[in-house]
Every structure is written in C-alpha cells, then in structure tokens.
Scaffold this motif. Structure first.
Motif, PDB file in Angstrom:
ATOM      1  N   ILE A 185       0.860  -1.188   0.000  1.00 21.92           N
ATOM      2  CA  ILE A 185       0.000   0.000   0.000  1.00 21.92           C
ATOM      3  C   ILE A 185       0.892   1.232   0.000  1.00 21.92           C
ATOM      4  CG2 ILE A 185      -1.784   1.298   1.221  1.00 21.92           C
ATOM      5  CD1 ILE A 185      -2.808  -1.299   0.145  1.00 21.92           C
ATOM      6  N   VAL A 186       0.688   2.113  -0.977  1.00 19.40           N
ATOM      7  CA  VAL A 186       1.497   3.324  -1.099  1.00 19.40           C
ATOM      8  C   VAL A 186       0.594   4.547  -0.984  1.00 19.40           C
ATOM      9  CG1 VAL A 186       3.054   4.642  -2.601  1.00 19.40           C
ATOM     10  CG2 VAL A 186       3.127   2.145  -2.626  1.00 19.40           C
ATOM     11  N   VAL A 187       1.017   5.519  -0.199  1.00 17.39           N
ATOM     12  CA  VAL A 187       0.272   6.774  -0.079  1.00 17.39           C
ATOM     13  C   VAL A 187       1.247   7.928  -0.281  1.00 17.39           C
ATOM     14  CG1 VAL A 187      -1.041   8.284   1.471  1.00 17.39           C
ATOM     15  CG2 VAL A 187      -1.491   5.826   1.474  1.00 17.39           C
ATOM     16  N   TYR A 188       0.881   8.847  -1.162  1.00 17.12           N
ATOM     17  CA  TYR A 188       1.680  10.065  -1.337  1.00 17.12           C
ATOM     18  C   TYR A 188       1.204  11.093  -0.313  1.00 17.12           C
ATOM     19  CZ  TYR A 188       4.143   8.578  -5.505  1.00 17.12           C
ATOM     20  OH  TYR A 188       4.987   7.925  -6.376  1.00 17.12           O
ATOM     21  N   VAL A 189       2.155  11.665   0.419  1.00 13.67           N
ATOM     22  CA  VAL A 189       1.837  12.562   1.536  1.00 13.67           C
ATOM     23  C   VAL A 189       2.459  13.934   1.281  1.00 13.67           C
ATOM     24  CG1 VAL A 189       1.997  12.899   4.043  1.00 13.67           C
ATOM     25  CG2 VAL A 189       1.872  10.591   3.109  1.00 13.67           C
ATOM     26  N   ASP A 190       1.674  14.976   1.500  1.00 11.15           N
ATOM     27  CA  ASP A 190       2.214  16.335   1.391  1.00 11.15           C
ATOM     28  C   ASP A 190       3.236  16.556   2.497  1.00 11.15           C
ATOM     29  OD1 ASP A 190       2.177  19.063   0.273  1.00 11.15           O
ATOM     30  OD2 ASP A 190       1.425  19.576   2.242  1.00 11.15           O
ATOM     31  N   SER A 191       4.390  17.105   2.160  1.00 13.10           N
ATOM     32  CA  SER A 191       5.484  17.262   3.133  1.00 13.10           C
ATOM     33  C   SER A 191       5.059  18.073   4.353  1.00 13.10           C
ATOM     34  CB  SER A 191       6.690  17.924   2.467  1.00 13.10           C
ATOM     35  OG  SER A 191       6.314  19.167   1.889  1.00 13.10           O
ATOM     36  N   LYS A 242       6.080  14.243  -0.727  1.00 12.92           N
ATOM     37  CA  LYS A 242       6.268  15.249  -1.773  1.00 12.92           C
ATOM     38  C   LYS A 242       5.533  16.522  -1.363  1.00 12.92           C
ATOM     39  CE  LYS A 242       6.751  12.291  -5.857  1.00 12.92           C
ATOM     40  NZ  LYS A 242       8.130  12.692  -6.126  1.00 12.92           N
ATOM     41  N   THR A 243       5.884  17.623  -1.989  1.00 12.22           N
ATOM     42  CA  THR A 243       5.090  18.849  -1.805  1.00 12.22           C
ATOM     43  C   THR A 243       3.970  18.794  -2.834  1.00 12.22           C
ATOM     44  OG1 THR A 243       7.033  20.057  -1.054  1.00 12.22           O
ATOM     45  CG2 THR A 243       5.147  21.366  -1.755  1.00 12.22           C
ATOM     46  N   LEU A 244       2.755  18.526  -2.352  1.00 11.56           N
ATOM     47  CA  LEU A 244       1.611  18.334  -3.240  1.00 11.56           C
ATOM     48  C   LEU A 244       0.897  19.658  -3.508  1.00 11.56           C
ATOM     49  CD1 LEU A 244       0.117  15.095  -1.619  1.00 11.56           C
ATOM     50  CD2 LEU A 244       1.644  15.234  -3.589  1.00 11.56           C
ATOM     51  N   ASP A 245       0.516  19.872  -4.746  1.00 13.34           N
ATOM     52  CA  ASP A 245      -0.270  21.062  -5.094  1.00 13.34           C
ATOM     53  C   ASP A 245      -1.722  20.893  -4.691  1.00 13.34           C
ATOM     54  OD1 ASP A 245       1.830  22.446  -6.151  1.00 13.34           O
ATOM     55  OD2 ASP A 245       1.506  21.758  -8.197  1.00 13.34           O
ATOM     56  N   TYR A 254      -3.194  13.863   0.990  1.00 14.59           N
ATOM     57  CA  TYR A 254      -2.870  12.445   0.824  1.00 14.59           C
ATOM     58  C   TYR A 254      -3.456  11.977  -0.511  1.00 14.59           C
ATOM     59  CZ  TYR A 254      -1.929  12.799   5.785  1.00 14.59           C
ATOM     60  OH  TYR A 254      -1.437  13.193   7.008  1.00 14.59           O
ATOM     61  N   ILE A 255      -2.620  11.405  -1.381  1.00 16.66           N
ATOM     62  CA  ILE A 255      -3.077  10.874  -2.657  1.00 16.66           C
ATOM     63  C   ILE A 255      -3.021   9.355  -2.556  1.00 16.66           C
ATOM     64  CG2 ILE A 255      -2.788  10.877  -5.165  1.00 16.66           C
ATOM     65  CD1 ILE A 255      -3.268  13.677  -3.930  1.00 16.66           C
ATOM     66  N   VAL A 256      -4.177   8.671  -2.772  1.00 16.57           N
ATOM     67  CA  VAL A 256      -4.211   7.216  -2.595  1.00 16.57           C
ATOM     68  C   VAL A 256      -4.468   6.475  -3.910  1.00 16.57           C
ATOM     69  CG1 VAL A 256      -4.911   7.425  -0.184  1.00 16.57           C
ATOM     70  CG2 VAL A 256      -6.668   7.214  -1.938  1.00 16.57           C
ATOM     71  N   SER A 257      -4.904   7.197  -4.962  1.00 21.15           N
ATOM     72  CA  SER A 257      -5.076   6.568  -6.274  1.00 21.15           C
ATOM     73  C   SER A 257      -5.198   7.653  -7.330  1.00 21.15           C
ATOM     74  CB  SER A 257      -6.320   5.666  -6.296  1.00 21.15           C
ATOM     75  OG  SER A 257      -7.494   6.441  -6.427  1.00 21.15           O
ATOM     76  N   GLU A 258      -5.379   7.217  -8.584  1.00 28.62           N
ATOM     77  CA  GLU A 258      -5.530   8.192  -9.667  1.00 28.62           C
ATOM     78  C   GLU A 258      -6.832   8.976  -9.542  1.00 28.62           C
ATOM     79  OE1 GLU A 258      -6.945   5.643 -13.379  1.00 28.62           O
ATOM     80  OE2 GLU A 258      -5.513   4.571 -12.129  1.00 28.62           O
ATOM     81  N   GLU A 305      -1.378  21.453  -9.777  1.00 33.35           N
ATOM     82  CA  GLU A 305      -2.414  22.446 -10.065  1.00 33.35           C
ATOM     83  C   GLU A 305      -2.030  23.190 -11.337  1.00 33.35           C
ATOM     84  OE1 GLU A 305      -4.715  26.095  -7.857  1.00 33.35           O
ATOM     85  OE2 GLU A 305      -2.853  25.346  -7.044  1.00 33.35           O
ATOM     86  N   LYS A 306      -2.942  23.210 -12.272  1.00 39.09           N
ATOM     87  CA  LYS A 306      -2.677  23.900 -13.534  1.00 39.09           C
ATOM     88  C   LYS A 306      -3.733  24.962 -13.764  1.00 39.09           C
ATOM     89  CE  LYS A 306      -0.572  19.861 -15.672  1.00 39.09           C
ATOM     90  NZ  LYS A 306      -0.751  18.772 -16.634  1.00 39.09           N
ATOM     91  N   LYS A 307      -3.332  26.009 -14.476  1.00 33.93           N
ATOM     92  CA  LYS A 307      -4.302  27.037 -14.847  1.00 33.93           C
ATOM     93  C   LYS A 307      -5.281  26.442 -15.858  1.00 33.93           C
ATOM     94  CE  LYS A 307      -1.000  30.771 -14.208  1.00 33.93           C
ATOM     95  NZ  LYS A 307      -0.169  31.778 -14.870  1.00 33.93           N
ATOM     96  N   ALA A 308      -6.496  26.952 -15.873  1.00 30.65           N
ATOM     97  CA  ALA A 308      -7.495  26.482 -16.830  1.00 30.65           C
ATOM     98  C   ALA A 308      -6.964  26.676 -18.246  1.00 30.65           C
ATOM     99  CB  ALA A 308      -8.795  27.253 -16.633  1.00 30.65           C
TER     100      ALA A 308
END
Length: 770
Positions: free
Chosen positions: A558-564, A585-588, A592-596, A698-701
């Motif tokens: 199980i992998v979770v991406y965590v904002d620093s 990672k520094t998440l925009d 916590y990111i757990v899937s796509e 995060e991207k601009k529209a």
C-alpha cells in the motif's frame, strides 16, 4: 573503550547511577549542573564497547544538540567525521549519508522523526538512545514516536532519559515512564546524601516591591470591570464566583462550554460569549499591569484601541468605551509623563548595578515571560551603560523578529566569553543551555511551574556558589505564582518516589509472569507439535480448536503520497505503523493521494473553521474537484465549541461541500482514526480496484488553443513551436491528423522522416502488449 578516562573523574553518585542504568531503560532525575551528560557518555562508552553500532542523543533544540556533539568530541576517541549533529537545516539526502557513516549522532527530535517516517534511516543498529530534557516525552512530541519505533526496530535497545524536573503532575510523570519504556528510575535531589557534597550552594532571595498609588488606581478600575464581566457568567452557573482573582483557565473553560451549548441549539447561552470575551481581555490586562508594568499594559491597550476603531469585535469596543477604561488610560498617560513604569524595573537595575560594582565581570541572566518586557529591560540597561542582550525564540511576531538558532548560539558564545554581562531571556533560555559560571539569576516574575522554575534556577550554581533573586509585586498574582511553583517542586519529589515504587512493583510482577509462562510452555506448544508431527494443513488444525483464530493479513504494497507539510501531524506516523509505504512530496492538491481518482484533504477542526472565516475552504474544494474524480475531506476533531463562530455557519459550509461541490466529508475524532480511514481507502483503491496513483499538479485552466496545441504536441518529434506551425498551416487539429505525408512536409521544420513517423502513429493499428 571510546571514552577518554584520563579526562574525567566521575563522582560516586555518577558511578552508582551508571552501574544501575547501563543495562535497563532508565530515567535519571538529577539537578541541573550535576553531570547528567557525563553519565550518558559513560553508558554510551559501555554500549559501544559491548555491541558496536551507533549512539543517538536527542535534544529539543539545535544549540543543545550542537553542545552535546562538542561534548562527545571532547571526551571520546572517535574521528570527528563520525560524530555528527542532524537538524532540519541539512538536506534530507545528506542526512541519510551522515547517518550511515556516523557512530555518535546528536539531533533534534523533529529531524529524526521525519527521517523515520519516510524510511530514510533505521534505528536497527542504535545501541543507546538518550532523551535529553526527557520531561518532554508526552502527547505528540517527537520523543514519544521515536521511542516506540526504537523499541520496535533496534537489535540491542537501551533508553536513557535525562531531566532535572519531570513535573509535578502524577499523570504526566506516569506518561513519561510509559512513553519511554522506563524500567528503572534514579532520583537525586540537592539534599541526597551522595549528591550534597557536590552541590554548589544557591542562595535564594525574594524581593517584594510595593506598587505606587497610580498602579493601584488603575488596577482597581480594571478589577471592577472584570468583576462586572464575570457576574453574568457566575449568574448563569458557568462560574462558581465572580471574584476578579478567578484563574484565567476557568474563564477559558467557560468559552468552551458556551460554544458546545450553542452547537446543541441552545442559542440563548450565546449571549454570554460577549462577557466571556471581555473577561479574558481584562484578565490579561491586569496580569500585564501586575507582573510587567505600565508600558506593557499601554502597549496592550493600544492594540485593543486599534481593534475597537476598526470595529472588529464587540467585546473590545465595549471595553474601550467603558468610562472606567477611559479613566485608566488617562492615569496611564499621567504615569508616562511622570516617567513611571513597574517598580520592579528600578529594583532590577539597582540589583544588577550592585552586582557589577562588586564584580565587574559578573554574568547575570534575567528571565521574563514576555518578549516585550525583555526588550524594555535591555533598553533600560543599555541606558545605564550596562552591556545586555536579549535572548528569545525563533518565531517572528509583528514588529519583532525572532532569533535564528545560529544567532542564538552566537549570543550564548559571546555571553560565555564575557563580551557582555546581562542576558535577558524568555523561556527559550530555560532548558539545558550550558552557560558556565553564571553569578546571578533574576526572575523578573515568578512562574507557576515546577519544571520552568527548576530549569531557571539551574542556570546558576553549576560550577560555584550562585544566587537567585525573585522579584514580586506585593499583593498581586506574582506572590500566588511563587508559592504555587514552590509547592509543585515539593510535590514533584514525592510523586517521583511514588512512581519509582510503582515501576519496581510492575517489574516484579512481570518477572513472576515470566516464571509462570515457563511453566505453561508445555501446554502452549501442543499445537506447534501437532503441526510438526502430523502432516495436516494449519486450517485443519485450527478447525479443531474450540475458538477459531482470525487471521489478519499484514498490509503489503500500500502506497500513499503525503504532502510534506503533513509531517507536522501525527497521521503519517500512524500510517507507517499500519504498514503503509509513504512517499513524501510537496503536493499542489490534497494532503494524501491514494489513487488516480482519490485525493484526501485532512483538516483539523480549528483549521476547517479558520478556512471558512478566511475564505480558503471553497477555493480548496474547487482545486480538489478539478484535480481528482473522487476527492474526500476528512475533518479531525470536534468542530463545535472550539471557536467563537455560529454553528449554522459551520453547518452551511458542510452542506455546501457535500451538495454544491459533491465532496464527501468524513469525521474523525483523532489522528489515529484519520490514518485508519486513509489506509482503508488506499487499500480498496489499490488492492481491490487495482488503481494506479496519480499525483497531479495544479494547472491554470487551459484555453481551447492550449488544448489543441497539447494534442498536436503528442505527435512524434513535434515540439511546441512545430505544433503552432502545423495548426497555423492546417487550421485545425482534424486537418493536421488527416494530412498526407507530402502535405506535412510543406510545414517548416518537418522533413520526410518526421512526416512518415507522424502518419505511422496516426494510422497504425492499436495493439496492447501482454
């Protein structure tokens, strides 16, 4: 042997403590300046000689950690490059390399905690873990997590806790013992027979100063106002009394009760919030007047006046408009014109001058609770041509920049060398800092805390007799604070002895349990024997048992991406304990990111309410929805009753998130529940639904033209420049994709090879490789 025995002469009590603590997890309680660090070094030498490996010593601040490194370098025969200090200022990759090559490491707990959570270091080879200022090992402080991980990971674990003052609260002392896995306590006081010969006498003197009449007049007006604010609260049964001497914590508790009642729908009680807010502000004003002086009070009232002028809060407006407050302000103006401030300030200058007349090279530390007071004291001393410097923490406040750890160390070095005489310190100067031969310690005000009082006194009498002077304003809370700390110090000793006896009894009972377990061993191994002698499956063996065990498969993969920034919370640590592999990672978007599809935003209750007030909440919701198909918000803690905000405002925000933004909200009572939610969601996504993890920025529209260019850029060898040329030439994405090779080569920069590759990608059949 690593310790240079030729440089040390351990005292008898140090030898005794060493002998008793070298093989079991121990807490050493020893007055400041009596050589706790040397005991730790003697045990470090023993453990390294016996097992090899590493020694890790933790200290709350970088200056302390650096101090310990210098001490180890001075006394140990170990190459300098193998004795290192780890702090957050060193890049993570470099820390991992330093850890690998080191034998002795001194560090701040936050650094080690973060490196453990992300798996950058392992405590497997650490043969001794020393916790300096061990009284901090409570709650969510890094010591607690590190101790737990250490006992789980280390091949040869041994914990040594060092403190001069674990506190006067039995629950807290028991928590320290439990959190550090303590099996043995070594307690010494200044009156212990084996310690007494080495204690440099500390002479105590408490000086009472009388308040001038103008003080008393201002104080009387403020107390009357406070009394009037407390009356409605007492009348509603929220307080036992409306005496202006009521402790501030009782007034704070009233605010929590009112907020909780309003959350239940009892809006009538909300009217009392005005009186509670006024009471808190007036309570603080009186405390400043009594303990700090007229200039401190003037500064606070000026801040209230600005708040009232801007119409921010009704409570502040009513305080400032009260005729009694206007009269008090007039008196303060008169006092300023007369040059009056707190009489303690004049007495302080008098004491310091007297000390410097007797010994011009004296080192003096003045402790005060407030930064503004420290600033004022330094200014006044400099006017008298007394060399003084302020010593405060790192945090910066409005118009008051904090000191970096580097600057703190420079100031302490200058003070140690005698470059200036007086160090004026806030609480940051209380713990562990080794400033040799301080002649005099002055408490500008007493502190109602046994730990802080002991720490302050410990700055003198370390190497020679010292003196402590405590300044008190007659008939004020100064006196109450003083006697409170005295009582708590005495209480601490008796509680420690009680807990020490408890630890001994628990150890005896655990030994008895061990003996019994040996007797039971035969019957307990019958299942194992059955498995070995009879060739049957485990399932068949367990089927025959009266109570069938439940097997829980340990989590794998199980992998979770965590904002620093989430490393400051307890959640990542608890996820790691659940077996999750963390990627920091520094998440925009999200915490916590757990899937796509799933990103989770964790919000502490207080932060959730603040984000409603400052308007961040719905901006974050928008970004979550734009980035992920199934965003989730988890709110940690009790939402109602913690802030002065109407419950309907909170409910409205929750309704908007679920209905307007279609974002589900989960509620968790604590970090453990948050971690379990995240783990279970990640498990469902990754194991059951076989989802990949996608970290989105995060991207601009994007405009239509942006999207068209991106599609064309996906073709082989097509850069952003070529994409623009193709679109300008053909006019649309469709025309680019249907163009023949000969047509493509008409565009500048596209030759036959590129044209051929573009047509191949567009026309070739799609085949998945298995």
């Amino acid at each position: 042997m690593y310790l240079r025995k030729d440089l040390i002469q351990p005292r008898l009590y140090q030898e005794v403590i060493y002998a008793k603590c070298k093989d079991k997890n121990s807490l050493v309680v020893l007055p400041t300046g009596l050589g706790k660090t040397l005991i730790a070094q003697m045990i470090a030498d023993y453990r390294l000689s016996k097992y090899g490996g590493k020694v890790l010593m933790l200290a709350p601040t970088k200056p302390l950690a650096l101090q310990h490194r210098e001490s180890f370098l001075r006394l140990f025969n170990i190459p300098e490059e193998k004795v290192n200090t780890l702090t957050g200022e060193i890049p993570p990759e470099k820390r991992a390399e330093i850890w690998r090559r080191s034998i002795i490491i001194t560090a701040t707990p936050q650094t080690i905690e973060n490196d453990l959570v992300v798996g950058r270091i392992s405590l497997e080879d650490v043969v001794l873990l020393i916790f300096d200022e061990a009284h901090r090992a409570v709650g969510n402080y890094g010591y607690v997590y590190i101790a737990k991980e250490y006992m789980r990971e280390s091949k040869h674990p041994l914990i040594l806790g060092l403190t001069a003052s674990p506190g006067s609260d039995e629950t807290k002392i028991r928590a320290i013992v439990k959190n550090l896995f303590i099996e043995h306590i070594e307690l010494r006081t200044e009156n212990s027979p084996d310690v007494k010969p080495y204690v440099q006498g500390i002479k105590f003197e408490w000086l009472k100063v009388g308040l001038p009449e103008i003080y008393k007049d201002v104080r009387k007006l403020l107390r009357e106002m406070l009394k009037d604010s407390l009356k409605p609260l007492a009348g509603a049964g929220l307080l036992d009394s409306y005496s202006p001497d009521i402790p501030k914590k009782e007034v704070l508790k009233v605010g929590q009760i009112i907020n909780t009642e309003m959350a239940k729908g009892n809006y009538e009680v909300g009217k009392l919030m005005l009186y509670q807010a006024k009471a808190l502000k007036l309570h603080h004003a009186i405390e400043l007047l009594e303990t700090q002086g007229l200039s401190a009070l003037r500064g606070y009232l000026k801040k209230l006046y600005e708040e009232a002028r801007k119409g921010r809060t009704k409570s502040t407006k009513e305080i400032i408009q009260d005729p009694r407050m206007k009269k008090a302000i007039t008196l303060l103006v008169q006092a300023k014109e007369l040059g009056l401030d707190h009489p303690k300030l004049d007495k302080l200058k008098e004491i310091i001058k007297e000390q410097l007349d007797k010994k011009p090279s004296s080192k003096i530390i003045v402790f005060t609770n407030y930064r503004d007071t420290a600033k004022k004291i330094v200014e006044e001393l400099l006017k008298e041509h007394i060399q003084a410097m302020r010593f405060v923490g790192q945090a910066s406040r409005e118009n008051d920049k904090g000191l970096t750890q580097k600057k703190q160390k420079q100031i302490l070095d200058l003070f140690s060398r005698g470059e200036f005489n007086v160090l004026v310190a806030t609480s940051v100067g209380e713990e562990g800092l080794d400033v040799p031969e301080v002649d005099l310690v002055i408490f500008y005000e007493p502190v109602p805390s046994a730990i802080r009082s002991i720490q302050r006194k410990g700055r003198t009498g370390r190497h020679k007799p010292g003196k402590v002077i405590i300044l008190m304003a007659k008939g004020t809370r100064d006196e109450a604070y003083y006697w409170s700390s005295r009582h708590k110090e005495k209480q601490m000793i008796s509680l420690l002895k009680k807990v020490e006896d408890m630890v001994k009894k628990e150890k005896q009972s655990s030994l008895l349990g061990f003996v019994k377990s040996k007797e039971k061993k035969k019957s307990e191994t019958t299942i194992k024997e059955v498995e070995e002698k009879i060739e049957v499956s485990k399932e068949e063996v367990y089927e025959k048992l009266p109570i069938k065990p439940i097997f829980i498969r340990k989590p794998k993969g199980i992998v979770v991406y965590v904002d620093s920034r989430e490393l400051k919370s307890q959640v990542p640590k608890m996820l790691k304990e659940l077996g999750v592999h963390l990627e920091i990672k520094t998440l925009d978007i999200g915490d916590y990111i757990v899937s796509e599809d799933v990103a989770i935003e964790r919000k502490a209750a207080n932060d959730f309410i603040q984000s409603i007030i400052d308007g961040r909440l719905f901006d974050q919701a928008r970004r979550l929805k734009e980035g992920y198909l199934k965003p989730i918000i988890i709110i940690e803690g009790e939402l109602y009753g913690i802030r002065n905000i109407h419950p309907n405002a909170i409910r409205g925000a929750l309704a908007a998130l679920t209905v307007d933004w279609d974002i589900p909200i989960l509620f968790a009572k604590d970090p453990s529940e948050v971690a379990n939610y995240i783990y279970l969601i990640a498990k469902r996504e990754q194991e059951e639904r076989k989802k990949e993890i996608a970290v989105r920025s995060e991207k601009k529209a994007l405009t239509l033209a942006d999207r068209q260019r991106l599609i064309v850029e996906g073709l082989p060898y097509v850069s952003a420049v070529l994409a623009r040329r193709l679109l300008r030439h053909f006019g649309s994405v469709e025309r680019v994709f249907t163009a023949k090779e000969s047509e493509l080569t008409q565009v500048e920069g596209i030759g036959e090879k590129i044209a051929r590759e573009i047509r191949k990608v567009i026309t070739a059949p799609y085949e998945e490789k298995k």
